[in-house]
Design a protein around this motif. Structure first.
Motif, mmCIF file in Angstrom:
data_model
loop_
_atom_site.group_PDB
_atom_site.id
_atom_site.type_symbol
_atom_site.label_atom_id
_atom_site.label_comp_id
_atom_site.label_asym_id
_atom_site.label_seq_id
_atom_site.Cartn_x
_atom_site.Cartn_y
_atom_site.Cartn_z
ATOM 1 N N LEU A 232 11.114 -3.923 -10.055
ATOM 2 C CA LEU A 232 11.419 -4.737 -8.880
ATOM 3 C C LEU A 232 10.354 -4.543 -7.805
ATOM 4 C CD1 LEU A 232 13.356 -6.623 -7.369
ATOM 5 C CD2 LEU A 232 14.622 -4.592 -6.621
ATOM 6 N N VAL A 233 9.901 -3.297 -7.619
ATOM 7 C CA VAL A 233 8.852 -3.017 -6.633
ATOM 8 C C VAL A 233 7.574 -3.763 -6.997
ATOM 9 C CG1 VAL A 233 7.321 -1.235 -5.705
ATOM 10 C CG2 VAL A 233 9.782 -0.798 -5.878
ATOM 11 N N ARG A 234 7.179 -3.714 -8.253
ATOM 12 C CA ARG A 234 5.948 -4.397 -8.660
ATOM 13 C C ARG A 234 6.072 -5.913 -8.506
ATOM 14 N NH1 ARG A 234 5.785 -0.008 -12.406
ATOM 15 N NH2 ARG A 234 6.947 -1.159 -13.998
ATOM 16 N N TRP A 235 7.242 -6.449 -8.799
ATOM 17 C CA TRP A 235 7.471 -7.891 -8.601
ATOM 18 C C TRP A 235 7.337 -8.242 -7.126
ATOM 19 C CZ3 TRP A 235 11.259 -10.287 -5.650
ATOM 20 C CH2 TRP A 235 11.359 -11.688 -5.798
ATOM 21 N N MET A 236 7.959 -7.430 -6.252
ATOM 22 C CA MET A 236 7.871 -7.669 -4.816
ATOM 23 C C MET A 236 6.421 -7.611 -4.352
ATOM 24 S SD MET A 236 7.208 -5.789 -1.824
ATOM 25 C CE MET A 236 7.660 -4.102 -2.224
ATOM 26 N N GLN A 237 5.668 -6.637 -4.839
ATOM 27 C CA GLN A 237 4.287 -6.479 -4.387
ATOM 28 C C GLN A 237 3.412 -7.646 -4.826
ATOM 29 O OE1 GLN A 237 3.606 -2.521 -5.969
ATOM 30 N NE2 GLN A 237 4.067 -1.559 -4.004
ATOM 31 N N GLY B 292 1.361 14.318 -2.645
ATOM 32 C CA GLY B 292 2.380 14.201 -3.679
ATOM 33 C C GLY B 292 2.922 12.807 -3.900
ATOM 34 N N LEU B 293 3.053 12.015 -2.845
ATOM 35 C CA LEU B 293 3.628 10.683 -2.990
ATOM 36 C C LEU B 293 2.801 9.798 -3.925
ATOM 37 C CD1 LEU B 293 4.868 9.848 0.623
ATOM 38 C CD2 LEU B 293 6.259 10.133 -1.416
ATOM 39 N N PHE B 294 1.517 10.091 -4.077
ATOM 40 C CA PHE B 294 0.682 9.245 -4.926
ATOM 41 C C PHE B 294 0.942 9.449 -6.413
ATOM 42 C CE2 PHE B 294 -2.141 8.733 -1.150
ATOM 43 C CZ PHE B 294 -2.056 7.349 -1.108
ATOM 44 N N ASP B 295 1.754 10.446 -6.760
ATOM 45 C CA ASP B 295 2.109 10.616 -8.168
ATOM 46 C C ASP B 295 2.959 9.448 -8.660
ATOM 47 O OD1 ASP B 295 0.759 12.968 -8.145
ATOM 48 O OD2 ASP B 295 2.526 14.261 -8.168
ATOM 49 N N GLY B 296 3.506 8.676 -7.734
ATOM 50 C CA GLY B 296 4.361 7.563 -8.115
ATOM 51 C C GLY B 296 3.675 6.215 -8.115
ATOM 52 N N TYR B 297 2.342 6.192 -8.163
ATOM 53 C CA TYR B 297 1.600 4.933 -8.155
ATOM 54 C C TYR B 297 1.018 4.641 -9.538
ATOM 55 C CZ TYR B 297 1.781 4.504 -3.077
ATOM 56 O OH TYR B 297 2.212 4.359 -1.788
ATOM 57 N N SER C 18 -4.806 3.038 0.996
ATOM 58 C CA SER C 18 -5.232 3.622 -0.273
ATOM 59 C C SER C 18 -4.504 3.024 -1.470
ATOM 60 C CB SER C 18 -5.010 5.143 -0.254
ATOM 61 O OG SER C 18 -5.861 5.780 0.663
ATOM 62 N N GLY C 19 -3.242 2.615 -1.264
ATOM 63 C CA GLY C 19 -2.452 2.108 -2.366
ATOM 64 C C GLY C 19 -2.627 0.642 -2.663
ATOM 65 N N SER C 20 -3.398 -0.085 -1.852
ATOM 66 C CA SER C 20 -3.517 -1.531 -2.065
ATOM 67 C C SER C 20 -4.966 -2.012 -2.069
ATOM 68 C CB SER C 20 -2.743 -2.295 -0.979
ATOM 69 O OG SER C 20 -3.372 -2.157 0.280
ATOM 70 N N ILE C 21 -5.895 -1.117 -2.310
ATOM 71 C CA ILE C 21 -7.317 -1.474 -2.196
ATOM 72 C C ILE C 21 -7.663 -2.666 -3.075
ATOM 73 C CG2 ILE C 21 -9.646 -0.698 -2.777
ATOM 74 C CD1 ILE C 21 -9.011 1.978 -1.597
ATOM 75 N N GLU C 22 -7.187 -2.674 -4.323
ATOM 76 C CA GLU C 22 -7.588 -3.737 -5.242
ATOM 77 C C GLU C 22 -7.161 -5.112 -4.754
ATOM 78 O OE1 GLU C 22 -7.455 0.012 -7.647
ATOM 79 O OE2 GLU C 22 -6.187 -0.911 -6.120
ATOM 80 N N THR C 23 -5.924 -5.254 -4.309
ATOM 81 C CA THR C 23 -5.456 -6.568 -3.872
ATOM 82 C C THR C 23 -6.049 -6.951 -2.532
ATOM 83 O OG1 THR C 23 -3.461 -5.560 -2.900
ATOM 84 C CG2 THR C 23 -3.289 -6.407 -5.156
ATOM 85 N N THR C 24 -6.225 -5.986 -1.630
ATOM 86 C CA THR C 24 -6.736 -6.303 -0.298
ATOM 87 C C THR C 24 -8.207 -6.700 -0.342
ATOM 88 O OG1 THR C 24 -5.169 -4.719 0.659
ATOM 89 C CG2 THR C 24 -6.950 -5.496 2.074
ATOM 90 N N ARG C 25 -9.013 -5.931 -1.066
ATOM 91 C CA ARG C 25 -10.457 -6.237 -1.065
ATOM 92 C C ARG C 25 -10.755 -7.537 -1.798
ATOM 93 N NH1 ARG C 25 -12.216 -6.405 -6.654
ATOM 94 N NH2 ARG C 25 -11.500 -4.495 -7.712
ATOM 95 N N ALA D 146 0.811 -1.225 0.000
ATOM 96 C CA ALA D 146 0.000 0.000 0.000
ATOM 97 C C ALA D 146 0.837 1.264 0.000
ATOM 98 C CB ALA D 146 -0.919 0.004 1.222
ATOM 99 N N GLY D 147 2.058 1.204 0.561
ATOM 100 C CA GLY D 147 2.785 2.431 0.836
ATOM 101 C C GLY D 147 4.032 2.676 0.029
ATOM 102 N N ILE D 148 4.312 1.870 -0.999
ATOM 103 C CA ILE D 148 5.522 2.057 -1.796
ATOM 104 C C ILE D 148 5.144 2.367 -3.237
ATOM 105 C CG2 ILE D 148 7.667 1.016 -2.629
ATOM 106 C CD1 ILE D 148 7.765 -0.668 -0.160
ATOM 107 N N PRO D 149 5.516 3.552 -3.751
ATOM 108 C CA PRO D 149 5.217 3.884 -5.146
ATOM 109 C C PRO D 149 5.903 2.920 -6.104
ATOM 110 C CG PRO D 149 5.855 5.846 -3.897
ATOM 111 C CD PRO D 149 6.167 4.666 -3.033
ATOM 112 N N ASP D 150 5.230 2.651 -7.232
ATOM 113 C CA ASP D 150 5.763 1.694 -8.199
ATOM 114 C C ASP D 150 5.832 2.262 -9.609
ATOM 115 O OD1 ASP D 150 3.038 1.861 -8.591
ATOM 116 O OD2 ASP D 150 2.790 -0.259 -9.063
ATOM 117 N N ALA D 151 5.660 3.573 -9.735
ATOM 118 C CA ALA D 151 5.720 4.202 -11.055
ATOM 119 C C ALA D 151 6.444 5.543 -10.956
ATOM 120 C CB ALA D 151 4.317 4.387 -11.626
ATOM 121 N N THR D 152 7.658 5.496 -10.427
ATOM 122 C CA THR D 152 8.438 6.716 -10.197
ATOM 123 C C THR D 152 9.329 7.081 -11.367
ATOM 124 O OG1 THR D 152 10.258 5.470 -9.176
ATOM 125 C CG2 THR D 152 8.461 6.211 -7.724
#
Length: 393
Positions: free
Chosen positions: A206-211, A268-273, A243-250, A193-199
């Motif tokens: 690597l972030v998306r693979w980890m997630q 601002g941090l959500f610009d990287g999602y 907020s950043g993981s709603i799809e996978t969590t629900r 939920a808390g790590i941007p993956d489109a920076t």
């Protein structure tokens, strides 16, 4: 002078620094969160808003139910005001005074659930309120980090309860203790939920693979933990995500509700999602007070640095007029913040530069009030937590 934008015009009679919330953007973000949750209830995360009016506005919308607070005194305050009759304190408390207040208030005890991750937290409640205290509602926290290898920990460092067996063992101990009722289980998968993956950095893949791997591991572990705990107690809720993981969590069958708050503000941090992009709803304006040279405009104050690891991602970002950026050697300062860029050439003393905070709720700690903008005008002014003289840490 730069051409005034809609926020300049709406607040032209007000002196900056000031903060606004664009209600159209806030409402659109709420609707998008509800759409992403796909009928799974959203518990509003108070720390990401820190304004009672906005929290109540979100709770009044379809798809939102219940409040997640970050401290027990905050939860008691909301219970007193009737903000919600379903309040989860997501972080364990060792506040003896607040625990005594909870035990003494029947209305608060019915509304507030406190989170624990060990029997020591129960001992603290007993020490504060006495061993004969009335029944307190309890939620267990399951560590939702990813541990793919021994000594490898990916995610927030929170609960010692990691395995389903540990969750069941703690549940049995809670049920056996007089004065406590186990009603919920929660877990925050911060690494999803808390790590941007489109920076735009090479690490995004690597972030998306980890997630993906983390989500796949968590779905089975959380489901088993819920199954074992439900065999011990009749749970009212199982909370997860952000907020950043709603799809996978629900999508997890064991989860009955998701948590979200930052997505309402669109910081601002959500610009990287990659998964979603909320509209910027909360902005703050700083006035130009120096023009050291044509290409630099120096603004008053502005050092509103977000919590977390110390990096540029925690700095506020210039938003309007477009084309401005901070100076690397100064950043955002306690008493001044210089900006550069093509738009800086046309800025004059007294002009405004609008910023977005890197994180959502922390902006409210800097301002006593939010000016709510609707259709190019300030519709009303509402206090933040700070404006209500409340500081919950």
């Amino acid at each position: 002078m730069t051409t005034p934008n809609g926020y300049d015009l709406a607040t032209k009679d007000l002196d900056p620094p000031l903060a606004v919330v664009d209600l159209a953007a806030f409402d659109a973000n709420a609707e998008d969160l509800a759409r992403r949750a796909a009928s799974v209830p959203i518990r509003v995360v108070s720390k990401s808003v820190r304004c009672r009016y906005l929290i109540e506005r979100a709770l009044g919308k379809a798809g939102f139910s219940g409040l997640m607070c970050y401290s027990l005194p905050e939860a008691l305050w909301h219970a007193e005001h009737g903000t919600s009759d379903d309040i989860l304190v997501a972080y364990p408390t060792v506040d003896h005074g607040a625990l005594r207040s909870l035990a003494a208030d029947e209305r608060a005890r019915a509304a507030v659930t406190i989170t624990i991750d060990s029997t020591e937290h129960l001992d603290i409640v007993d020490a504060a309120a006495g061993h004969d205290h009335p029944e307190i509602r309890i939620c267990l926290e399951l560590d939702s980090s990813w541990r793919p290898l021994p000594m490898v920990h990916v995610g927030t460092r929170r609960s010692p309860v990691f395995t389903p067996r540990q969750a069941a063992e703690l549940a049995r101990k809670v049920v056996a203790r007089k004065g406590f009722r186990l009603v919920g289980l929660m877990g925050y998968e911060g690494q999803i939920a808390g790590i941007p993956d489109a920076t735009g950095k090479f690490t995004d893949g690597l972030v998306r693979w980890m997630q993906r791997r983390s989500a796949a591991e968590l779905v089975g572990r959380r489901a088993e933990a819920v199954r074992l705990v439900r065999a011990v107690a009749d749970l009212e809720f199982v909370n997860g995500g952000g907020s950043g993981s709603i799809e996978t969590t629900r999508a997890e069958g064991a989860v009955t509700e998701v948590a979200a708050g930052s997505g309402l503000i669109g910081s601002g941090l959500f610009d990287g999602y990659a998964r979603f992009r909320p509209r910027p709803a909360a902005l703050f304006a700083l006035p130009v007070v120096h023009k050291p040279k044509r290409g630099i405009a120096t603004l008053f104050a502005g050092g509103y640095i977000a919590s977390g690891s110390a990096s540029r991602s925690r700095l506020p970002s210039p938003y309007l007029p477009a084309g401005l950026k901070l100076i690397g050697v100064e950043g955002a300062g306690e008493v001044q913040t210089p900006v550069v860029g093509r738009a800086a050439r046309d800025l004059r003393l007294g002009d405004r530069v609008w910023f977005r905070h890197a994180k959502a709720g922390e902006l409210a700690e800097r301002f006593t009030e939010y000016h709510l903008v609707v259709d190019g005008r300030v519709e009303r002014v509402v206090p933040t937590y700070r404006g209500e003289v409340r500081n919950f840490g």
